[in-house]
Structure formats: C-alpha cells, structure tokens
Design a protein around this motif. Structure first.
Motif, PDB file in Angstrom:
ATOM      1  N   VAL A  32       0.851  -1.197   0.000  1.00 10.65           N
ATOM      2  CA  VAL A  32       0.000   0.000   0.000  1.00 10.65           C
ATOM      3  C   VAL A  32       0.888   1.248   0.000  1.00 10.65           C
ATOM      4  CG1 VAL A  32      -1.909  -1.118   1.236  1.00 10.65           C
ATOM      5  CG2 VAL A  32      -0.131   0.070   2.524  1.00 10.65           C
ATOM      6  N   PRO A  33       0.373   2.392  -0.466  1.00  8.20           N
ATOM      7  CA  PRO A  33       1.115   3.660  -0.380  1.00  8.20           C
ATOM      8  C   PRO A  33       0.932   4.278   1.006  1.00  8.20           C
ATOM      9  CG  PRO A  33      -0.949   3.997  -1.545  1.00  8.20           C
ATOM     10  CD  PRO A  33      -0.903   2.536  -1.186  1.00  8.20           C
ATOM     11  N   LYS A  34       1.820   3.985   1.912  1.00  7.32           N
ATOM     12  CA  LYS A  34       1.604   4.309   3.326  1.00  7.32           C
ATOM     13  C   LYS A  34       1.537   5.806   3.620  1.00  7.32           C
ATOM     14  CE  LYS A  34       3.341  -0.042   5.206  1.00  7.32           C
ATOM     15  NZ  LYS A  34       4.255  -0.697   6.164  1.00  7.32           N
ATOM     16  N   GLN A  35       2.224   6.632   2.851  1.00  2.00           N
ATOM     17  CA  GLN A  35       2.237   8.056   3.181  1.00  2.00           C
ATOM     18  C   GLN A  35       0.892   8.725   2.904  1.00  2.00           C
ATOM     19  OE1 GLN A  35       5.333   8.823   0.125  1.00  2.00           O
ATOM     20  NE2 GLN A  35       4.061  10.540  -0.520  1.00  2.00           N
ATOM     21  N   GLY A  36       0.012   8.083   2.137  1.00  6.50           N
ATOM     22  CA  GLY A  36      -1.277   8.680   1.821  1.00  6.50           C
ATOM     23  C   GLY A  36      -2.440   8.102   2.592  1.00  6.50           C
ATOM     24  N   LEU A  37      -2.165   7.229   3.546  1.00  5.52           N
ATOM     25  CA  LEU A  37      -3.257   6.541   4.233  1.00  5.52           C
ATOM     26  C   LEU A  37      -4.050   7.472   5.153  1.00  5.52           C
ATOM     27  CD1 LEU A  37      -1.503   3.198   5.271  1.00  5.52           C
ATOM     28  CD2 LEU A  37      -3.168   3.531   3.422  1.00  5.52           C
ATOM     29  N   PRO A  38      -5.370   7.515   5.001  1.00  6.16           N
ATOM     30  CA  PRO A  38      -6.196   8.269   5.952  1.00  6.16           C
ATOM     31  C   PRO A  38      -6.289   7.533   7.275  1.00  6.16           C
ATOM     32  CG  PRO A  38      -7.575   7.165   4.324  1.00  6.16           C
ATOM     33  CD  PRO A  38      -6.157   6.926   3.914  1.00  6.16           C
ATOM     34  N   ASP A  39      -6.811   8.196   8.281  1.00  8.74           N
ATOM     35  CA  ASP A  39      -6.856   7.620   9.624  1.00  8.74           C
ATOM     36  C   ASP A  39      -7.554   6.263   9.659  1.00  8.74           C
ATOM     37  OD1 ASP A  39      -5.522   9.798  10.586  1.00  8.74           O
ATOM     38  OD2 ASP A  39      -7.303  10.801  11.390  1.00  8.74           O
ATOM     39  N   TYR A  40      -8.638   6.115   8.903  1.00  5.27           N
ATOM     40  CA  TYR A  40      -9.413   4.887   9.011  1.00  5.27           C
ATOM     41  C   TYR A  40      -8.740   3.677   8.368  1.00  5.27           C
ATOM     42  CZ  TYR A  40     -11.144   4.963   4.143  1.00  5.27           C
ATOM     43  OH  TYR A  40     -11.245   4.923   2.774  1.00  5.27           O
ATOM     44  N   ASN A  66      -7.038  24.651  -2.165  1.00  2.00           N
ATOM     45  CA  ASN A  66      -5.663  24.291  -2.510  1.00  2.00           C
ATOM     46  C   ASN A  66      -4.791  25.533  -2.427  1.00  2.00           C
ATOM     47  OD1 ASN A  66      -3.392  22.857  -3.461  1.00  2.00           O
ATOM     48  ND2 ASN A  66      -3.842  23.431  -5.575  1.00  2.00           N
ATOM     49  N   ASN A  67      -3.978  25.595  -1.391  1.00  2.00           N
ATOM     50  CA  ASN A  67      -2.996  26.664  -1.247  1.00  2.00           C
ATOM     51  C   ASN A  67      -3.626  28.048  -1.389  1.00  2.00           C
ATOM     52  OD1 ASN A  67      -0.504  27.905  -0.929  1.00  2.00           O
ATOM     53  ND2 ASN A  67       0.140  27.570  -3.047  1.00  2.00           N
ATOM     54  N   GLY A  68      -4.735  28.262  -0.699  1.00  2.00           N
ATOM     55  CA  GLY A  68      -5.365  29.568  -0.683  1.00  2.00           C
ATOM     56  C   GLY A  68      -6.435  29.793  -1.736  1.00  2.00           C
ATOM     57  N   ALA A 116      -4.660  17.458   2.948  1.00  2.00           N
ATOM     58  CA  ALA A 116      -4.673  16.043   2.578  1.00  2.00           C
ATOM     59  C   ALA A 116      -3.310  15.553   2.126  1.00  2.00           C
ATOM     60  CB  ALA A 116      -5.707  15.802   1.473  1.00  2.00           C
ATOM     61  N   ILE A 117      -2.563  16.402   1.417  1.00  2.00           N
ATOM     62  CA  ILE A 117      -1.264  15.969   0.887  1.00  2.00           C
ATOM     63  C   ILE A 117      -0.112  16.327   1.825  1.00  2.00           C
ATOM     64  CG2 ILE A 117      -2.104  16.096  -1.483  1.00  2.00           C
ATOM     65  CD1 ILE A 117      -0.490  18.699  -1.802  1.00  2.00           C
ATOM     66  N   GLY A 118      -0.454  16.823   3.023  1.00  2.00           N
ATOM     67  CA  GLY A 118       0.573  17.112   4.020  1.00  2.00           C
ATOM     68  C   GLY A 118       1.190  18.492   3.916  1.00  2.00           C
ATOM     69  N   ASP A 119       0.614  19.374   3.090  1.00  2.00           N
ATOM     70  CA  ASP A 119       1.117  20.740   2.947  1.00  2.00           C
ATOM     71  C   ASP A 119       0.475  21.608   4.025  1.00  2.00           C
ATOM     72  OD1 ASP A 119       2.246  23.077   2.043  1.00  2.00           O
ATOM     73  OD2 ASP A 119       0.962  23.259   0.258  1.00  2.00           O
ATOM     74  N   THR A 120       0.830  21.343   5.259  1.00  2.00           N
ATOM     75  CA  THR A 120       0.137  21.959   6.396  1.00  2.00           C
ATOM     76  C   THR A 120       0.310  23.473   6.459  1.00  2.00           C
ATOM     77  OG1 THR A 120       2.068  21.425   7.773  1.00  2.00           O
ATOM     78  CG2 THR A 120       0.222  19.873   7.803  1.00  2.00           C
ATOM     79  N   TRP A 131     -11.657  12.547   1.866  1.00  2.00           N
ATOM     80  CA  TRP A 131     -12.359  13.131   0.721  1.00  2.00           C
ATOM     81  C   TRP A 131     -11.461  13.366  -0.479  1.00  2.00           C
ATOM     82  CZ3 TRP A 131     -17.550  14.077   0.018  1.00  2.00           C
ATOM     83  CH2 TRP A 131     -18.369  13.808   1.121  1.00  2.00           C
ATOM     84  N   TYR A 132     -10.184  13.682  -0.256  1.00  2.00           N
ATOM     85  CA  TYR A 132      -9.319  13.994  -1.396  1.00  2.00           C
ATOM     86  C   TYR A 132      -8.520  12.789  -1.892  1.00  2.00           C
ATOM     87  CZ  TYR A 132      -6.278  16.399  -4.614  1.00  2.00           C
ATOM     88  OH  TYR A 132      -5.628  16.780  -5.768  1.00  2.00           O
ATOM     89  N   LEU A 133      -8.093  11.920  -0.979  1.00  2.00           N
ATOM     90  CA  LEU A 133      -7.240  10.806  -1.374  1.00  2.00           C
ATOM     91  C   LEU A 133      -7.988   9.483  -1.463  1.00  2.00           C
ATOM     92  CD1 LEU A 133      -4.041  11.566   0.733  1.00  2.00           C
ATOM     93  CD2 LEU A 133      -4.560  12.250  -1.623  1.00  2.00           C
ATOM     94  N   SER A 134      -9.123   9.377  -0.807  1.00  2.00           N
ATOM     95  CA  SER A 134      -9.866   8.120  -0.793  1.00  2.00           C
ATOM     96  C   SER A 134     -11.241   8.325  -1.424  1.00  2.00           C
ATOM     97  CB  SER A 134      -9.976   7.596   0.647  1.00  2.00           C
ATOM     98  OG  SER A 134     -10.498   6.288   0.658  1.00  2.00           O
TER      99      SER A 134
END
Length: 288
Positions: free
Chosen positions: A52-60, A171-173, A232-236, A267-270
């Motif tokens: 699996v792509p672990k860096q994109g996994l949502p909490d669930y 997305n970024n403002g 969602a993509i980690g761009d906090t 919503w964005y990745l899953s």
C-alpha cells in the motif's frame, strides 16, 4: 505467480474469477486506490493485500501501516523497486497512477479502478463487485452494498432536504467548485446555484471552476463543505485557515452560511469504497 496479466490485458474479468477459483491461493495485490483498499477490508479480504502507499493513508486505514504490508511509494510516485520486490499478482490503480501504467504492467497485472458516468451508485456497485469477483466474494459484496444502500436511505429520512449545499476544494489559498455525487446523488441534496458570471476553465480533460469568497457569498448555500487538498497531501503550512475564511464570508454579508470542514484525506485521497462512502455520507449528514 498466477498469469493474471494476460487475462486483464484482454479485459476478461470473469476469467480472473474462474482462474482464482481454480487456484488454492487467491491473488495477492498492491493497491494504490484507497477506496478499493477499504472495500477489500470491508469484505474481509485484507489478507490478500501485500503493498500500500503508506504516506497517503487516511486515519481509518492506519492498520495498513503495519510492517506486514510493503510501502509501495506515493499515490503519484509508485515505488517500482518495492513493487518488484513484493511481486504482487495484481496492482490496482486509479487515474493518479495512469501515467505509470506501462511501467506497472511490466511488473504485474494492472486493474484501474474508477467511477464514470452520471449514475454514481451504479458505478460504485460495479467497482465493488468487480473487485469482489477477483476474490470469489460476490455474495459478500452484494450484501455489503445492500447494507450500505439501506444505511443511506435511513440517513436521507433524517436530513433537511430544504438545505442547499456547495462543495469546494481548497488548494494553497484558492477555492474551486467540486462536483460531489455523495451529497447530490446519494443524499439528494440540492446544489446551490453559483453566479452566472463565474467562468470554468478546461485543463486537458478536466474542468476547473475557481470561486472567490464573494462568489460563495453570492451563491449563499445553507452549508459550505470544504475539502482541503493542501491538508490532505501534508502541505500543512498552506492548509485552510477556517477562522479567516469564516471572517471573510461574514465581511461579505454571508456570516449565516454554515461552514463544514470535511476530513481531508478521506475526501481527497480516498472515496468510492464501501467504508469511505459510508463515512462520507455520515459527515455530510452530520454537518447539515
């Protein structure tokens, strides 16, 4: 390794099922489509997942951070070396990985998941059953879909159908209109009409409709739902400032709009899975 590559190459999904039934071991899979991953989990098929792509996994889906599952890279940057090492029988992808399809197909059979057309429920059902067919789990998938449909119908009875909703992606403002089948098709909610002066733009096959705060204020939905791509993509550092957005709406005379911040990765990745759709329906209903 089962010879699934040739079977999928000619589009014979039924043949996969027949082959699987003839084997003592069902195919192993690496999954980049998180909706398919949560569908397999809901059907009790997670033991067939090897990557699996672990860096994109949502909490669930955090249970797949376990060492027993190989990290096969990012959603847009598959790790080909990791895939070759784990050597799955099948790789399930989405449009995000379509540009790498040939490279992935050189490693294992590839199945692209997705929902198209105007009937979301039909597309979702086909997607779920197509995965279940590979693992001889058709009966379980039909039961799960029936349960999900019943849950959605029960939810619809308790929501305010006089509400109008607007779903946007941040997305970024920047904010843009998001076509959302969960609210409109599954829950039957009315989408608020955006002003006639708002223009859409084509980028390749995709259409983008940017919205300003003023545009949203003019639209004046009962509830504004926000999917935060940046978060969602980690761009906090560029994630949405919800307090600022509410203040800007109030400054435009739209302080009565209810603002609902949806779970970003869900919503964005899953999405498009048995578990994710159920959670998305609940988030929308709870926020109305």
């Amino acid at each position: 390794m089962m010879n699934l590559r040739k079977i999928i190459a000619i589009g014979a999904l039924a043949a996969i099922s027949q082959l699987s039934a003839a084997e003592t071991q069902l195919p192993t899979t690496a999954i980049y489509d998180l909706g398919s991953l949560d569908t397999m989990t809901a059907l009790g098929l997670e033991n067939h997942v090897v990557g699996v792509p672990k860096q994109g996994l949502p909490d669930y889906l955090q249970q797949f951070n376990d060492a027993r599952y190989t990290d096969v890279g990012g959603l847009k940057t598959p790790d080909l070396a990791a895939l070759k090492a784990v050597h799955p029988d099948l790789i399930i992808i989405t449009g995000r990985q379509a540009g790498k399809r040939d490279e992935l197909a050189a490693i294992s059979a590839v199945k692209q998941a997705g929902i198209s057309g105007d009937d979301y429920w039909h597309g979702l059902s086909e997607n779920v059953i197509s995965i279940a067919t590979i693992y001889n789990a058709q009966d379980a998938s039909k039961k799960a879909l029936s349960d999900l449909e019943a849950d959605i119908e029960a939810t619809k009875k308790h929501i305010n159908h006089n509400a109008t909703v607007l779903v946007v992606t941040h997305n970024n403002g920047s904010l843009g209109l998001r076509e959302d089948a969960i609210s409109s098709q599954l829950l039957g909610l009315k989408t608020a009409q955006i002003p006639a002066h708002v223009e859409s733009h084509k980028r390749g096959t995709r259409t983008f409709t940017p919205l300003t705060i003023k545009d949203i204020a003019e639209t004046n939905p009962t509830t504004l739902f926000i999917v935060d791509r940046s978060a969602a993509i980690g761009d906090t550092k560029n994630a949405l400032n919800l307090t600022k957005l509410k203040a800007e709406l109030a400054a435009q005379g739209a302080g009565t709009i209810k603002v609902a911040y949806l779970s970003p990765k869900l919503w964005y990745l899953s999405g498009n899975g048995l578990q994710s759709v159920r959670m998305q329906v609940k988030e929308i209903a709870d926020a109305l």
